[in-house]
Each structure stands twice: as C-alpha cells, then as structure tokens.
Design a protein around this motif. Sequence first.
Motif, PDB file in Angstrom:
ATOM      1  N   SER A  66       7.548 -10.706  14.191  1.00 55.70           N
ATOM      2  CA  SER A  66       8.048 -11.140  12.878  1.00 55.70           C
ATOM      3  C   SER A  66       7.045 -12.020  12.131  1.00 55.70           C
ATOM      4  O   SER A  66       6.797 -11.792  10.932  1.00 55.70           O
ATOM      5  CB  SER A  66       9.392 -11.856  13.037  1.00 55.70           C
ATOM      6  OG  SER A  66      10.376 -10.933  13.465  1.00 55.70           O
ATOM      7  N   PRO A  67       6.424 -13.048  12.773  1.00 56.45           N
ATOM      8  CA  PRO A  67       5.410 -13.831  12.039  1.00 56.45           C
ATOM      9  C   PRO A  67       4.230 -12.989  11.574  1.00 56.45           C
ATOM     10  O   PRO A  67       3.742 -13.164  10.446  1.00 56.45           O
ATOM     11  CB  PRO A  67       4.969 -14.883  13.063  1.00 56.45           C
ATOM     12  CG  PRO A  67       6.092 -14.991  14.024  1.00 56.45           C
ATOM     13  CD  PRO A  67       6.702 -13.626  14.099  1.00 56.45           C
ATOM     14  N   LEU A  68       3.755 -12.065  12.404  1.00 58.70           N
ATOM     15  CA  LEU A  68       2.617 -11.227  12.018  1.00 58.70           C
ATOM     16  C   LEU A  68       2.965 -10.343  10.823  1.00 58.70           C
ATOM     17  O   LEU A  68       2.178 -10.220   9.876  1.00 58.70           O
ATOM     18  CB  LEU A  68       2.184 -10.353  13.195  1.00 58.70           C
ATOM     19  CG  LEU A  68       1.428 -11.033  14.332  1.00 58.70           C
ATOM     20  CD1 LEU A  68       1.188 -10.053  15.473  1.00 58.70           C
ATOM     21  CD2 LEU A  68       0.099 -11.600  13.842  1.00 58.70           C
ATOM     22  N   PHE A  69       4.143  -9.747  10.844  1.00 57.79           N
ATOM     23  CA  PHE A  69       4.533  -8.866   9.746  1.00 57.79           C
ATOM     24  C   PHE A  69       4.879  -9.657   8.487  1.00 57.79           C
ATOM     25  O   PHE A  69       4.728  -9.147   7.378  1.00 57.79           O
ATOM     26  CB  PHE A  69       5.680  -7.960  10.175  1.00 57.79           C
ATOM     27  CG  PHE A  69       5.224  -6.738  10.906  1.00 57.79           C
ATOM     28  CD1 PHE A  69       5.033  -5.543  10.241  1.00 57.79           C
ATOM     29  CD2 PHE A  69       4.950  -6.788  12.263  1.00 57.79           C
ATOM     30  CE1 PHE A  69       4.590  -4.410  10.912  1.00 57.79           C
ATOM     31  CE2 PHE A  69       4.511  -5.667  12.948  1.00 57.79           C
ATOM     32  CZ  PHE A  69       4.319  -4.475  12.270  1.00 57.79           C
ATOM     33  N   ALA A  70       5.351 -10.888   8.655  1.00 57.08           N
ATOM     34  CA  ALA A  70       5.575 -11.743   7.486  1.00 57.08           C
ATOM     35  C   ALA A  70       4.250 -12.036   6.783  1.00 57.08           C
ATOM     36  O   ALA A  70       4.169 -12.017   5.538  1.00 57.08           O
ATOM     37  CB  ALA A  70       6.257 -13.043   7.904  1.00 57.08           C
ATOM     38  N   LEU A  71       3.203 -12.275   7.570  1.00 56.01           N
ATOM     39  CA  LEU A  71       1.872 -12.487   6.983  1.00 56.01           C
ATOM     40  C   LEU A  71       1.377 -11.218   6.293  1.00 56.01           C
ATOM     41  O   LEU A  71       0.816 -11.271   5.195  1.00 56.01           O
ATOM     42  CB  LEU A  71       0.886 -12.912   8.074  1.00 56.01           C
ATOM     43  CG  LEU A  71       1.069 -14.318   8.654  1.00 56.01           C
ATOM     44  CD1 LEU A  71       0.130 -14.532   9.846  1.00 56.01           C
ATOM     45  CD2 LEU A  71       0.803 -15.381   7.584  1.00 56.01           C
TER      46      LEU A  71
ATOM     47  N   GLY B 267       2.179  -6.670   0.787  1.00 54.62           N
ATOM     48  CA  GLY B 267       3.439  -6.049   0.424  1.00 54.62           C
ATOM     49  C   GLY B 267       3.810  -4.906   1.376  1.00 54.62           C
ATOM     50  O   GLY B 267       3.463  -4.928   2.561  1.00 54.62           O
ATOM     51  N   PHE B 268       4.514  -3.908   0.856  1.00 52.64           N
ATOM     52  CA  PHE B 268       4.958  -2.776   1.665  1.00 52.64           C
ATOM     53  C   PHE B 268       3.786  -2.057   2.340  1.00 52.64           C
ATOM     54  O   PHE B 268       3.849  -1.758   3.543  1.00 52.64           O
ATOM     55  CB  PHE B 268       5.772  -1.821   0.795  1.00 52.64           C
ATOM     56  CG  PHE B 268       6.256  -0.596   1.512  1.00 52.64           C
ATOM     57  CD1 PHE B 268       6.943  -0.691   2.714  1.00 52.64           C
ATOM     58  CD2 PHE B 268       6.028   0.669   0.970  1.00 52.64           C
ATOM     59  CE1 PHE B 268       7.404   0.455   3.372  1.00 52.64           C
ATOM     60  CE2 PHE B 268       6.481   1.811   1.619  1.00 52.64           C
ATOM     61  CZ  PHE B 268       7.166   1.702   2.817  1.00 52.64           C
ATOM     62  N   PRO B 269       2.674  -1.769   1.623  1.00 53.67           N
ATOM     63  CA  PRO B 269       1.526  -1.140   2.302  1.00 53.67           C
ATOM     64  C   PRO B 269       0.999  -1.992   3.458  1.00 53.67           C
ATOM     65  O   PRO B 269       0.562  -1.455   4.478  1.00 53.67           O
ATOM     66  CB  PRO B 269       0.481  -0.992   1.198  1.00 53.67           C
ATOM     67  CG  PRO B 269       1.280  -0.950  -0.066  1.00 53.67           C
ATOM     68  CD  PRO B 269       2.433  -1.880   0.172  1.00 53.67           C
ATOM     69  N   GLY B 270       1.050  -3.332   3.300  1.00 52.76           N
ATOM     70  CA  GLY B 270       0.593  -4.209   4.373  1.00 52.76           C
ATOM     71  C   GLY B 270       1.414  -4.042   5.642  1.00 52.76           C
ATOM     72  O   GLY B 270       0.874  -4.043   6.754  1.00 52.76           O
TER      73      GLY B 270
END
Length: 384
Positions: free
Chosen positions: A344-349, A355-358
């Motif tokens: 979750s922290p990695l995907f929040a970053l 954004g969505f592509p990230g």
Amino acid sequence: MDDETHWGQVWLLFGVGLAAAAQFAKLSLTFAALAALYDRSAPMLALSLTAVSGAGIVLGALAGFGVARYGPRKVLIGALILGGILSLLQSLVLPFPLFIVSRIVEGMAHLSIVVAAPVLMIRVSARKDYPMVMALWAGYFGVGFAMVGAALPLLLDRIGLQGIWALHGVLMLALAGAVASRLSSGPRGREVWPGFLTYHRRLYSHPNRVAPGLGFFAHTLVFMAFLTFLPPFIAGPLPVVLVAGLLPLIALVGIFLSGILAARIPPVCLMMLSYVMTVGMLALLALAPAAFAPWLAFLAFIIIGIAPGAAFAAIPALNHDATGQAEANGAVAQLGNLGTGLGSPLFALALGAGGFPGLLVLAALISIAGIVALGWISHRIVRQ
C-alpha cells in the motif's frame, strides 16, 4: 500423507482458516464500531489492525520452526485456544493499551494457525489432491472476509461488537476441541534452535523452502494495494463500491482454478505464467476504453488469483517432508505479511507520482521481478 484424502478433516481445517481470517475481519470490517467503543484517533485504532501483520513479518519464519519442532497438531490446538481466550478477553473491553497488547499476542496465534493448518491439510490428503487442497487453503482469507462481511450487519444489530468478539472466541475454542478429537498426533521433529539469524539465513538459502514464499511475496505486494487504489480508475459505468466488493471475490475464481491447473502444470511454472499474463492484462487495462475497463479488471483479477493458489501448491510439490513444509509455510507467512505491509505505501507513492498509469507500471515491474526471481530460484532447484 495418505492414499486417500480425508475430506472431513480437510474441511475442518479450512474452517480453522476462516476463523483465522476473522481475526482480521472482526476489526477491519467494524472500524466504525471500534471507534465508538474506543475513543481514539484513527491512526491509534489502526494499530490494532497492523499489530497482527507485524507479528507475521517478525515471527513468520519462527512459526515454521515451531511447527516443525513441536508438531502442527499441538501448535494448532494451542494457537486456537490462545486466540479464543484473547477474543473473550477483548469482549470485556480491555483498557486500550492492553487491547493493543492482546492484538499483538493474537497476531502470534494467527501466525501459528496459518502455518500449522496447511501442513495438517497435506498430511490428511492424497498426493493427487495436493493442488486442489492447497488451492482451497489459499482461498481461506478471501472466503473468510466475505462470510464475515455478509454476517456483520445482522450480528452488529443483534449482539454488538463485544458480542461478535465473544462469539469468535467461543468458535475458536470449539475448533480447538474439534481438531483435538478429529486429528491424530504425528511425529515430533528433532530440530535444534540454531539462533534467530542463523535460522533465517539457512531458511532463505534453501531454494525449495523459499520458492513458494517468493511467488507469494510478489502477489501480496500488488493484490491488497490494487484492492485499495484501483477501483475508482477501472469502475467505468459500474458503481465503484460494487467493483471494489467484486474484485476480491473474483480473485477467488483464479485461486480455485489454480487447483485444477497445478495438477497439470508445475506450480512454480504456473506462478510465472500468472505473472506473464498479468503484465499483458495490465497493458490492456492501460489502453482500454472506460466502458471495457471493469470487465478487463475482472479478468485480470482471475489471473492474479492464480498466483497464490500456485504458491501454496508449490509447498508440497517442492518439500516432501513435514519439516520442509512447515518451514516453507513460515516463509510464505513472513513474506506475505511483508508484501501486504509494503504494498500500500509503495502504490500510494506511485499513485502520487504517476496517477493511474503509475499504478499499472509499478504492478507490471513487480510482476516482471516475480518472473525473474522465480526463474532464478527454479534454476537453483534444478542445479540442487
């Protein structure tokens, strides 16, 4: 290990897994009621949720050693009794610091359950049924959450949060009695504790022990984070709440499908295939019109769900004795909790940066890393 599968005992142990999932669900799905019971800030209340995962990160491998040393049946019965007593104590509304301590200890009980129960499931199953039995076990968390979520509205209205905790405690104690009466004792191990660092170094240098955990780690990094962040971007014409609720249930289709596939495809290869197809589905999601996005996401979650089922099927496929299976389960528990905590922290970053592509790029990179890691570990297994 037996010539036939004792399905009654398999389903009993799956029920134990559902009770273990409820150790998370009884708080995470009742957060508003928990806030009303304990007048604390949201970050403080969140400690009661993360305490269980924290125990898994620190002590996962040690649970594998304990199960190998003392036997899965004894460890499972003790963990169920401990978990039941803790739930009953929590129903008395302990002072908040003691409540947090109880959750940390409950995390140790949870960890012991999820390491010991699948070892016992393998013991009471025929070799030909290992893939299906392990796929069943791999679904315990999702099924447990879904069942608790379905029952909660009625239970909260009838008996309240404290009653739910008391009911859970009684259920755990009843399961301890059922396991004690239905499952026989196996031989104890003779392992001598070599020390914390030495044991971890030995475990993670053994390719057969660590391969299932590596595959599961890559899955948990992506899965929980996707459930949190993905629905608003892929809901398209469907309600976001509906999509968010369907995604974990659809992943169960992939988990149970893995039980069929792992009987025909080596489980490590199946994990790699799941990650290859996941990368392809992520590319399609990036290019798809909004109207098609939810349906592609549902298909992607079936594919994503294959990996954890294959990871658990890999445990008996690569480790043919109870000690190896217990230690491999410990590595799966440790790496799975680590992946859940980091995802979750990695995907929040990634969301903040791109954004969505990230989100999609990070998930694709993790999947590719999973393919490379599993290819490397497979090479080591073959050389060994």
